[in-house]
Design an enzyme around this catalytic site. Structure first.
Site, mmCIF file in Angstrom:
data_model
loop_
_atom_site.group_PDB
_atom_site.id
_atom_site.type_symbol
_atom_site.label_atom_id
_atom_site.label_comp_id
_atom_site.label_asym_id
_atom_site.label_seq_id
_atom_site.Cartn_x
_atom_site.Cartn_y
_atom_site.Cartn_z
ATOM 1 N N ASN A 12 5.233 -4.414 21.497
ATOM 2 C CA ASN A 12 6.443 -3.805 20.929
ATOM 3 C C ASN A 12 7.049 -4.597 19.775
ATOM 4 O O ASN A 12 7.972 -4.124 19.122
ATOM 5 C CB ASN A 12 7.499 -3.631 22.024
ATOM 6 C CG ASN A 12 7.102 -2.559 23.012
ATOM 7 O OD1 ASN A 12 6.415 -1.590 22.658
ATOM 8 N ND2 ASN A 12 7.483 -2.733 24.268
ATOM 9 N N LYS A 14 7.347 -6.589 16.098
ATOM 10 C CA LYS A 14 6.911 -6.312 14.732
ATOM 11 C C LYS A 14 5.738 -7.215 14.354
ATOM 12 O O LYS A 14 5.711 -8.381 14.740
ATOM 13 C CB LYS A 14 8.073 -6.570 13.770
ATOM 14 C CG LYS A 14 7.725 -6.416 12.294
ATOM 15 C CD LYS A 14 8.965 -6.643 11.444
ATOM 16 C CE LYS A 14 8.617 -6.920 9.988
ATOM 17 N NZ LYS A 14 8.175 -5.741 9.265
ATOM 18 N N LYS A 16 2.237 -5.799 13.843
ATOM 19 C CA LYS A 16 0.906 -5.224 14.108
ATOM 20 C C LYS A 16 0.234 -4.751 12.814
ATOM 21 O O LYS A 16 -0.862 -5.191 12.468
ATOM 22 C CB LYS A 16 1.032 -4.060 15.115
ATOM 23 C CG LYS A 16 1.648 -4.510 16.450
ATOM 24 C CD LYS A 16 1.941 -3.376 17.391
ATOM 25 C CE LYS A 16 3.098 -2.485 16.964
ATOM 26 N NZ LYS A 16 4.397 -3.188 16.975
ATOM 27 N N THR A 17 0.904 -3.870 12.114
ATOM 28 C CA THR A 17 0.327 -3.352 10.866
ATOM 29 C C THR A 17 0.208 -4.458 9.825
ATOM 30 O O THR A 17 -0.821 -4.573 9.138
ATOM 31 C CB THR A 17 1.199 -2.199 10.327
ATOM 32 O OG1 THR A 17 1.150 -1.135 11.277
ATOM 33 C CG2 THR A 17 0.690 -1.696 8.990
ATOM 34 N N THR A 18 1.230 -5.284 9.741
ATOM 35 C CA THR A 18 1.195 -6.330 8.713
ATOM 36 C C THR A 18 0.111 -7.372 9.012
ATOM 37 O O THR A 18 -0.476 -7.928 8.076
ATOM 38 C CB THR A 18 2.577 -6.982 8.525
ATOM 39 O OG1 THR A 18 3.134 -7.264 9.810
ATOM 40 C CG2 THR A 18 3.509 -6.064 7.768
ATOM 41 N N ARG A 26 -7.351 -10.956 3.259
ATOM 42 C CA ARG A 26 -8.307 -12.042 3.397
ATOM 43 C C ARG A 26 -9.731 -11.567 3.084
ATOM 44 O O ARG A 26 -10.464 -12.205 2.346
ATOM 45 C CB ARG A 26 -8.216 -12.577 4.820
ATOM 46 C CG ARG A 26 -9.161 -13.701 5.123
ATOM 47 C CD ARG A 26 -8.855 -14.310 6.467
ATOM 48 N NE ARG A 26 -7.664 -15.156 6.415
ATOM 49 C CZ ARG A 26 -7.063 -15.664 7.497
ATOM 50 N NH1 ARG A 26 -7.511 -15.378 8.709
ATOM 51 N NH2 ARG A 26 -6.016 -16.451 7.371
ATOM 52 N N PHE A 68 6.311 11.166 12.743
ATOM 53 C CA PHE A 68 6.348 10.822 14.155
ATOM 54 C C PHE A 68 6.464 12.059 15.032
ATOM 55 O O PHE A 68 7.243 12.945 14.777
ATOM 56 C CB PHE A 68 7.511 9.863 14.425
ATOM 57 C CG PHE A 68 7.313 8.542 13.761
ATOM 58 C CD1 PHE A 68 7.832 8.290 12.507
ATOM 59 C CD2 PHE A 68 6.566 7.560 14.382
ATOM 60 C CE1 PHE A 68 7.624 7.078 11.877
ATOM 61 C CE2 PHE A 68 6.366 6.339 13.762
ATOM 62 C CZ PHE A 68 6.893 6.094 12.513
ATOM 63 N N TRP A 70 7.626 12.711 17.966
ATOM 64 C CA TRP A 70 8.829 13.143 18.658
ATOM 65 C C TRP A 70 9.851 13.787 17.717
ATOM 66 O O TRP A 70 10.836 14.325 18.161
ATOM 67 C CB TRP A 70 9.449 11.988 19.446
ATOM 68 C CG TRP A 70 9.743 10.777 18.626
ATOM 69 C CD1 TRP A 70 10.897 10.502 17.945
ATOM 70 C CD2 TRP A 70 8.868 9.662 18.404
ATOM 71 N NE1 TRP A 70 10.777 9.300 17.311
ATOM 72 C CE2 TRP A 70 9.571 8.748 17.569
ATOM 73 C CE3 TRP A 70 7.580 9.341 18.813
ATOM 74 C CZ2 TRP A 70 8.990 7.545 17.166
ATOM 75 C CZ3 TRP A 70 7.024 8.140 18.396
ATOM 76 C CH2 TRP A 70 7.729 7.264 17.583
ATOM 77 N N GLU A 105 -2.172 2.472 13.685
ATOM 78 C CA GLU A 105 -1.442 3.375 14.602
ATOM 79 C C GLU A 105 -2.366 4.365 15.319
ATOM 80 O O GLU A 105 -1.914 5.413 15.786
ATOM 81 C CB GLU A 105 -0.311 4.158 13.887
ATOM 82 C CG GLU A 105 0.489 3.418 12.821
ATOM 83 C CD GLU A 105 1.302 2.233 13.329
ATOM 84 O OE1 GLU A 105 1.383 2.024 14.548
ATOM 85 O OE2 GLU A 105 1.836 1.497 12.480
HETATM 86 P P1 ATP Z 1 4.941 -3.925 10.734
HETATM 87 O O1 ATP Z 1 4.401 -2.733 9.998
HETATM 88 O O2 ATP Z 1 6.199 -4.418 10.120
HETATM 89 O O3 ATP Z 1 3.907 -4.972 10.987
HETATM 90 P P2 ATP Z 1 4.501 -2.902 13.366
HETATM 91 O O4 ATP Z 1 3.265 -2.288 12.837
HETATM 92 O O5 ATP Z 1 4.332 -4.026 14.336
HETATM 93 O O6 ATP Z 1 5.402 -3.404 12.176
HETATM 94 P P3 ATP Z 1 5.345 -0.290 14.269
HETATM 95 O O7 ATP Z 1 5.485 0.002 15.714
HETATM 96 O O8 ATP Z 1 4.170 0.270 13.552
HETATM 97 O O9 ATP Z 1 5.444 -1.877 14.081
HETATM 98 O O10 ATP Z 1 6.663 0.163 13.569
HETATM 99 C C1 ATP Z 1 6.810 0.052 12.197
HETATM 100 C C2 ATP Z 1 8.254 -0.063 11.795
HETATM 101 O O11 ATP Z 1 9.102 -0.279 12.911
HETATM 102 C C3 ATP Z 1 8.511 -1.254 10.874
HETATM 103 O O12 ATP Z 1 9.477 -0.812 9.946
HETATM 104 C C4 ATP Z 1 9.069 -2.313 11.757
HETATM 105 O O13 ATP Z 1 9.971 -3.216 11.116
HETATM 106 C C5 ATP Z 1 9.788 -1.517 12.800
HETATM 107 N N1 ATP Z 1 9.714 -2.248 14.072
HETATM 108 C C6 ATP Z 1 8.658 -2.883 14.572
HETATM 109 N N2 ATP Z 1 8.964 -3.494 15.731
HETATM 110 C C7 ATP Z 1 10.257 -3.228 15.960
HETATM 111 C C8 ATP Z 1 11.188 -3.583 16.991
HETATM 112 N N3 ATP Z 1 10.822 -4.373 18.002
HETATM 113 N N4 ATP Z 1 12.459 -3.104 16.893
HETATM 114 C C9 ATP Z 1 12.828 -2.335 15.865
HETATM 115 N N5 ATP Z 1 12.008 -1.955 14.856
HETATM 116 C C10 ATP Z 1 10.749 -2.410 14.891
HETATM 117 MG MG MG Z 2 2.529 -0.421 12.652
#
Ligand code: ATP
Ligand code: MG
Length: 173
Positions: A12, A14, A16-18, A26, A68, A70, A105
Site C-alpha cells: 500500500n 508509495k 511501486k510504479t516509480t 537503469r 479507476f 470504482w 498496475e
Molecule cells: P508511485 O507511482 O508514486 O510510485 P505507487 O505506484 O506505489 O506510487 P499507486 O497505488 O499506483 O502507488 O498509486 C499511485 C498514486 O497514488 C500516486 O499519486 C501516489 O502518490 C498515490 N499513493 C501511493 N501510495 C499512497 C498512500 N499510501 N496514500 C495516499 N496516496 C498514495
Molecule cells: Mg502505481
C-alpha cells in the site's frame, strides 16, 4: 547469458510504479529496450508518459485502460479495454523485442476479475528466458508472488495525503 527475472512491487505504500520506472531508467542506460504498459489511465497526464516520448524507440510506453474501476460508469467497457490491453501485453512478451517489460498496475485487472490470474501466470512463466518482467500494483495475487524471483512490498509508513496534501505534479504523477 542473462536470466530473466520476474519482479513484483506491491503493497500500500508509495513507490511501486516509480521503482519499476527506476529499473527502466537503469536498463535504458545500458542500451536495453524496455516496454512499459500501464493498465490504468490516471486522472492526469503523468511526467513519465510525457518524458517517455523523448526516449523512443528504446523505450516503448503505452497507457491503456480507462481510469479507476470504482469511478467507472461502464464496467463492461472497462473489462473489454482491460482484455485488449492484456492481449497487447501478451503480444509484446511473445514477440521478444525488449529486454524488460513492465506491466504497471496489472494486479488490478486480476483483483477486479477482468483477467484471470492463471492466464497471467501462464504467459509470464513461458516468457523468453532472458526477459525481465516487472509487475506493479496493490494486492498482488499469491500465485504471482510464488512465481516471482523478487518481491518487494512497499509499506505505507507515512504519506503526505494523510496530512491533507494533495497529489503534486512531478512527485505523484
Ligand atoms: P508511485 O507511482 O508514486 O510510485 P505507487 O505506484 O506505489 O506510487 P499507486 O497505488 O499506483 O502507488 O498509486 C499511485 C498514486 O497514488 C500516486 O499519486 C501516489 O502518490 C498515490 N499513493 C501511493 N501510495 C499512497 C498512500 N499510501 N496514500 C495516499 N496516496 C498514495
Ligand atoms: Mg502505481
Amino acid at each position: 547469458m542473462t536470466k530473466g527475472l520476474l519482479a513484483v512491487f506491491t503493497g500500500n505504500g508509495k513507490g511501486k510504479t516509480t521503482s519499476a520506472l527506476g529499473l527502466a531508467f537503469r536498463a535504458l542506460g545500458h542500451g536495453h529496450k524496455v516496454c512499459v504498459i500501464q493498465f490504468i489511465k490516471g486522472n492526469w497526464l503523468s511526467g513519465e508518459q510525457i518524458f517517455a516520448n523523448t526516449l523512443a524507440p528504446k523505450l516503448d510506453f503505452h497507457v491503456m485502460g480507462k481510469g479507476f474501476t470504482w469511478k467507472s460508469d461502464d464496467l463492461a467497457e472497462d473489462a473489454a479495454l482491460a482484455q485488449k490491453a492484456w492481449e497487447f501485453a501478451v503480444k509484446t512478451i511473445e514477440q521478444n523485442s525488449h529486454q524488460m517489460v513492465i506491466l504497471d498496475e496489472l494486479t488490478y485487472l486480476v483483483r477486479y476479475k477482468m483477467i484471470q490470474e492463471k492466464d497471467i501466470l501462464e504467459v509470464i512463466a513461458r516468457r523468453p528466458a532472458e526477459m525481465h518482467v516487472v509487475v506493479t500494483g496493490r494486492h498482488a495475487p499469491d500465485g504471482l508472488l510464488d512465481l516471482a524471483d523478487l518481491v518487494t512490498e512497499m509499506v505505507d509508513v507515512k504519506h503526505p495525503y494523510a496530512s491533507g496534501i494533495a497529489a503534486q505534479k512531478g512527485f505523484d504523477f
